[in-house]
Write a protein that holds these residues in place. Structure first.
Motif, mmCIF file in Angstrom:
data_model
loop_
_atom_site.group_PDB
_atom_site.id
_atom_site.type_symbol
_atom_site.label_atom_id
_atom_site.label_comp_id
_atom_site.label_asym_id
_atom_site.label_seq_id
_atom_site.Cartn_x
_atom_site.Cartn_y
_atom_site.Cartn_z
ATOM 1 N N HIS A 155 -7.464 -8.470 4.970
ATOM 2 C CA HIS A 155 -8.222 -7.367 4.722
ATOM 3 C C HIS A 155 -8.054 -6.379 3.710
ATOM 4 N N ALA A 156 -6.648 -6.490 3.182
ATOM 5 C CA ALA A 156 -6.338 -5.913 1.837
ATOM 6 C C ALA A 156 -5.764 -6.972 1.153
ATOM 7 N N LEU A 157 -6.250 -7.106 -0.128
ATOM 8 C CA LEU A 157 -5.756 -8.391 -0.738
ATOM 9 C C LEU A 157 -5.409 -7.941 -2.205
ATOM 10 N N GLU A 158 -4.027 -8.233 -2.471
ATOM 11 C CA GLU A 158 -3.429 -8.069 -3.808
ATOM 12 C C GLU A 158 -3.642 -9.221 -4.662
ATOM 13 N N MET A 159 -4.003 -9.215 -5.985
ATOM 14 C CA MET A 159 -3.989 -10.422 -6.658
ATOM 15 C C MET A 159 -2.963 -10.614 -7.354
ATOM 16 N N ASP A 160 -1.710 -11.001 -6.709
ATOM 17 C CA ASP A 160 -0.417 -11.224 -7.416
ATOM 18 C C ASP A 160 0.304 -12.147 -6.254
ATOM 19 N N GLY A 169 2.455 -1.659 5.278
ATOM 20 C CA GLY A 169 2.715 -0.473 6.393
ATOM 21 C C GLY A 169 3.661 -0.833 7.173
ATOM 22 N N ALA A 170 3.827 0.278 8.126
ATOM 23 C CA ALA A 170 4.883 0.291 9.190
ATOM 24 C C ALA A 170 4.749 -0.979 9.860
ATOM 25 N N GLU A 171 3.542 -1.459 10.349
ATOM 26 C CA GLU A 171 3.357 -2.400 11.318
ATOM 27 C C GLU A 171 2.661 -3.618 10.517
ATOM 28 N N LYS A 172 1.534 -3.117 9.890
ATOM 29 C CA LYS A 172 0.596 -4.049 9.187
ATOM 30 C C LYS A 172 0.859 -4.261 7.773
ATOM 31 N N THR A 173 0.574 -5.539 7.288
ATOM 32 C CA THR A 173 0.765 -5.736 5.777
ATOM 33 C C THR A 173 -0.503 -6.249 4.969
ATOM 34 N N GLY A 174 -0.732 -5.881 3.977
ATOM 35 C CA GLY A 174 -1.775 -6.621 3.196
ATOM 36 C C GLY A 174 -1.362 -8.102 2.934
ATOM 37 N N PHE A 175 -2.188 -8.511 1.946
ATOM 38 C CA PHE A 175 -2.127 -10.187 1.728
ATOM 39 C C PHE A 175 -2.041 -10.252 0.180
ATOM 40 N N ALA A 176 -0.844 -11.098 -0.117
ATOM 41 C CA ALA A 176 -0.719 -11.373 -1.582
ATOM 42 C C ALA A 176 -1.093 -12.649 -2.078
ATOM 43 N N ALA A 177 -1.963 -12.889 -3.287
ATOM 44 C CA ALA A 177 -2.436 -14.234 -3.686
ATOM 45 C C ALA A 177 -2.863 -14.061 -5.138
ATOM 46 N N ASP B 347 14.887 -6.492 8.382
ATOM 47 C CA ASP B 347 14.066 -7.150 9.484
ATOM 48 C C ASP B 347 12.525 -7.331 9.053
ATOM 49 N N ARG B 348 11.920 -7.118 9.871
ATOM 50 C CA ARG B 348 10.303 -7.300 9.699
ATOM 51 C C ARG B 348 9.719 -7.062 8.441
ATOM 52 N N ALA B 349 10.365 -6.077 7.799
ATOM 53 C CA ALA B 349 9.667 -5.615 6.466
ATOM 54 C C ALA B 349 9.910 -6.433 5.352
ATOM 55 N N TRP B 350 10.655 -7.422 5.867
ATOM 56 C CA TRP B 350 11.045 -8.581 4.584
ATOM 57 C C TRP B 350 9.866 -9.383 4.566
ATOM 58 N N ILE B 351 9.086 -9.421 5.949
ATOM 59 C CA ILE B 351 8.226 -10.508 5.667
ATOM 60 C C ILE B 351 6.771 -9.845 5.486
ATOM 61 N N ASP B 352 5.961 -10.673 4.486
ATOM 62 C CA ASP B 352 4.694 -10.705 4.339
ATOM 63 C C ASP B 352 4.215 -12.036 3.987
ATOM 64 N N ASN B 353 2.915 -12.415 3.673
ATOM 65 C CA ASN B 353 2.417 -13.671 3.527
ATOM 66 C C ASN B 353 3.154 -14.398 2.574
ATOM 67 N N SER B 354 3.324 -13.694 1.596
ATOM 68 C CA SER B 354 3.656 -14.334 0.302
ATOM 69 C C SER B 354 5.415 -14.657 0.570
ATOM 70 N N THR B 355 6.215 -13.553 0.943
ATOM 71 C CA THR B 355 7.540 -14.053 0.979
ATOM 72 C C THR B 355 7.763 -15.144 2.228
#
Lengths: 398, 460
Positions: A155-160, A169-177, B347-355
């Motif tokens: 939904h939120a995409l970083e070009m990296d 976010g505290a719960e959700k994160t964007g996406f990196a590629a 904890d979960r803050a370490w994790i996103d799609n790229s890491t």
């Protein structure tokens, strides 16, 4: 929710646990599909772009007195108004400005400015006060607040290849590629594919289940982005550099109706303590040529009216040039918005007051969070109070 | 629960895991004995091999270099700081004092501080080493007088005419008592008490008398001619300080999901002992509840824990230290370079799609010498352009595993190796033995590579 609750939830109290009711508390009537909806593109100029040599006050003697070597001569400035004009490297954006598709906000900053790159970038990313430390970013908190159930991982995409704090976010994160084919390759690792397709993803520990979910989401997202990026090939010529390539990929995804709402892209190298003239000139040319091509592309595909491009840098630079042909870290800076539906094209406010400096630096007139407030409320249809933790007086840019 | 599982849990939390030889040696030891051994070994750390290089580079430098040498100085400092960082990861993995390094890493995240000047990094690391298991008051005093911290939180600019509140504020908000337990007025008064607490170029503490505010201050309801030490003592008198630290310790060492009752219990031990860190940690590691199933494998490894664990269990020979640094950056935990003074969220803050994809592919990069291909973020002050990172030069030594399990059937091998490598149990053992190579040694390697690629391996 009061300020203190917000700070806890935004991760100020480090390691604090999330309270799901916070997320459930904000409900949105609208679905979050972006198809046919609005897009936001954020461009980060990393290192502290010298705003005074980007938008030049070419009738101001104090500017030339402070910058005997670095000042851009009047006859080279690309005039926009009677007193302000573009750096000559930005020729390609002249039409954009002329068409009323660009708003320039002067003297943007925040109280008690910090001159450290890291800290100031942090403040821009987290939308915190200068004396508080948040561990979540403003766009990440936008995802927290709006993606209660419906958002796709991209939904939120970083070009990296790594994700910026702004999108965490505290719960959700964007996406990196950065390169979808490369991302797809890492997700198609045979064993990871096997456990993704055939493995048991349940676990007594929620975090393990969370890791499996993130893995599977990334695998399907990588496929989706890869396929989408192939659907439409742009016919516009972009500058042949990483930034141009990033913007081209964004345009292609947008044209293929990809379900991405926010795009984040950065251009670095603006920390011009020495040899600023050439470096900044080259970077601004990359920036302007890239953005101009991007806008042309969006227009050809009827997307520009639904797109908003915001460009910022962590701080501006000192008014006075230094001894090394450069400028040192400063404070307030200008910020640019581009799009087909701006409410106040041209200059939003007066040029920075070079008579009224604080320790040789520009004073900020507009808190950057007032712009976030505007974007969140009027462009992203989000509850800005929840995302920013306090109410800022909105700027009427969009 | 099997006793050996408890021992492994202890060593994953109080250290950085176990080698197979260590596991064999320890598996029948009682918890009390194992804990005692950890504490005993924490008292005799080996010296960092980078120390000499750092000392010799800064030996003749007594002030900030002039313009001409500035670039070179910055570059060398950065290099040496990176060297200390990789050196430390090596010691975490292979040294004889894992508990000490674990505590130091915890405090480094707690007293998060960014610096590139390697002589200051070295000094701060020494202060952490000296006090990591000592008294919290001593640790706090050492940090308040630490050259890096004084610079990082602007106490260098804190003088009686224009007080700078940065250090005073973070001292309360992040280092001791936490938000909600002090007022803005307390911040202002504490800042006055720390005026003149400075540091010279070498990083030594320097009390600058003429910049210190000797006037009367009212802080947390008390009034007097306080200086920084008095402020620290008043903060430590408050039970809330022990609770704040105990909460953080619980989330780091026990479970990211806080248990209020246990936190109160730990805080009481901590407070009643007069802030004895070793007493608090001993209490945790010997408590029955520490070994509850819900605590085992419940925490996501930090990037540094992950790297140290891999170096340790795979007996990695790291040929390019930049590789370790690159992965710290890519995974989001560069030593001496936390995101801000709040430290790493964990904890979960370490994790996103790229890491996550990077973590899951890491064993393949290591064991199959595969190309990495990743574009890292450029530093904000860098003029360089984004570069693609490609080579991680490491060799692993799996002979101990091949010797131990090589003769077993693949299924048995997968079961035993999963038990050894994973703290969080997996339900996917069946997938570990699909389409294996024919030779026994290759089978062991493939199975290990697959186990390390499981999301469960990210847990400790």
């Amino acid at each position: 929710m009061n300020r203190r609750d917000f700070l806890g939830k935004a991760g100020l109290i480090s390691g604090s646990l999330m309270i799901p009711s916070f997320l459930k508390a904000t409900t949105f009537g609208k679905g979050l599909s972006t198809r046919g909806g609005k897009n936001l593109v954020i461009i980060q100029l990393s290192g502290g772009n010298d705003g005074l040599n980007t938008i030049i006050p070419f009738r101001n003697d104090i500017y030339y007195q402070n910058r005997p070597y670095l000042g851009i001569p009047k006859n080279e400035v690309l005039g926009l108004t009677d007193e302000l004009g573009f750096n000559p490297a930005m020729q390609s954006l002249m039409d954009v400005f002329g068409n009323g598709e660009m708003s320039i906000v002067n003297s943007v900053g925040y109280p008690n400015p910090d001159r450290s790159h890291f800290r100031s970038m942090d403040i821009w990313h987290t939308a915190s006060d200068s004396n508080e430390y948040l561990t979540s970013g403003w766009l990440g908190r936008y995802l927290d607040a709006s993606c209660t159930n419906a958002c796709l991982p991209y939904h939120a995409l970083e070009m990296d290849d790594t994700l910026s704090l702004a999108l965490k976010g505290a719960e959700k994160t964007g996406f990196a590629a950065s390169e979808f084919s490369r991302l797809r390759k890492t997700t198609h690792h045979p064993f990871l594919k096997a456990i993704g397709d055939h493995g048991d993803h349940d676990h007594d520990h929620e975090s393990v289940a969370y890791l499996y979910k993130t893995m599977v989401d990334t695998q399907s997202s990588a496929d989706y982005l890869y396929e989408k990026s192939k659907t439409h090939k742009s016919s516009v010529t972009y500058p042949n550099n990483a930034f141009g390539k990033d913007l081209k990929q964004i345009a292609e995804l947008m044209t293929s109706d990809a379900d991405v709402k926010i795009y984040y892209v950065s251009l670095s190298g603006f920390d011009t303590h020495a040899g600023q003239k050439n470096t900044q000139g080259r970077l601004l040319k990359n920036y302007a040529d890239g953005v101009a091509a991007f806008i042309k592309d969006l227009k050809q595909n009827g997307l520009f009216d639904d797109t908003l491009i915001m460009t910022f840098s962590e701080f501006g630079r000192r008014v006075k040039q230094n001894a090394g042909g450069g400028t040192d870290h400063g404070t307030a800076n200008n910020l640019y918005l581009m799009g087909g539906q701006l409410r106040k094209p041209g200059f939003y406010n007066d040029a920075p007051d070079l008579m009224d400096l604080e320790n040789g630096d520009l004073k900020y007139k507009i808190d950057f969070r007032r712009i976030y407030q505007n974007l969140l409320t009027d462009w992203l249809d989000a509850d800005a109070r929840t995302v920013l933790g306090q109410k800022f007086e909105s700027l009427s840019l969009v | 629960m099997e006793h050996s599982r408890k021992i492994k849990h202890l060593y994953h939390r109080a250290g950085f895991g176990l080698t197979i030889a260590e596991e064999k040696r320890l598996k029948n030891k009682s918890i009390t004995k194992a804990v005692e051994e950890l504490f005993r070994d924490a008292g005799k750390p080996s010296a960092f091999s980078s120390n000499d290089k750092v000392d010799s580079y800064y030996a003749d430098k007594t002030k900030r270099p002039g313009k001409s040498e500035k670039q070179e100085f910055k570059m060398q400092s950065r290099k040496l700081t990176a060297l200390i960082g990789t050196d430390w990861v090596q010691r975490m993995a292979l040294g004889d004092s894992p508990l000490l390094d674990r505590m130091m890493l915890f405090w480094h995240g707690h007293f998060a501080c960014r610096t590139i000047l390697a002589h200051l990094v070295k000094k701060q690391l020494n202060a952490l080493e000296k006090n990591a298991l000592g008294n919290f008051r001593d640790l706090l005093m050492a940090i308040a007088k630490d050259g890096s911290m004084i610079r990082y939180l602007n106490n260098q600019q804190n003088n009686k005419r224009t007080p700078n509140e940065n250090f005073a504020r973070e001292l309360m908000e992040l280092f001791t008592i936490g938000r909600g337990n002090y007022t803005e007025g307390d911040v202002k008064e504490a800042a006055r008490a720390f005026t003149g607490w400075k540091s010279d170029f070498q990083g030594n503490f320097k009390f600058t008398k003429h910049q210190h505010d000797y006037g009367s201050k009212t802080f947390m309801g008390k009034t007097g001619n306080f200086d920084g030490t008095d402020i620290i003592d008043i903060i430590l008198e408050k039970r809330e300080t022990s609770e704040f630290i105990a909460g953080k310790v619980y989330r780091y060492f026990v479970n990211p999901k806080e248990d209020q009752g246990r936190v109160k219990e730990i805080a009481k031990v901590f407070y009643d002992s007069g802030y004895d860190i070793a007493k608090m940690m001993r209490h945790i590691f010997t408590a029955d509840w520490f070994y509850d199933e819900r605590n085992i494998g419940a925490k996501i490894k930090s990037p540094v824990e992950l790297m140290a664990g891999l170096v340790k269990t795979l007996h990695l020979d790291v040929k390019n230290p930049q590789g370790i640094l690159f992965f710290q950056k890519a995974l989001g935990q560069t030593l001496f370079n936390p995101p801000n003074v709040a430290g790493w969220r964990g904890d979960r803050a370490w994790i996103d799609n790229s890491t996550l994809m990077m973590r899951l592919n890491l064993p393949t990069y290591i064991l199959s010498s595969a190309q990495v291909n990743m574009r890292g973020k450029t530093e904000l002050e860098s003029s360089g352009r984004k570069k693609l990172f490609q080579k991680l030069q490491v060799t692993a030594d799996l002979s101990a595993y091949q010797k131990e399990f090589g003769a077993d059937s693949p299924k048995e091998m997968a079961r035993q190796l999963s038990d050894f490598f994973l703290q969080a149990k997996t339900k996917n053992t069946a997938l570990l033995t699909v389409k294996l190579p024919s030779s026994g040694a290759d089978q062991t390697k493939t199975i290990i590579q697959r186990i390390l690629s499981l999301p469960e391996y990210q847990m400790c």
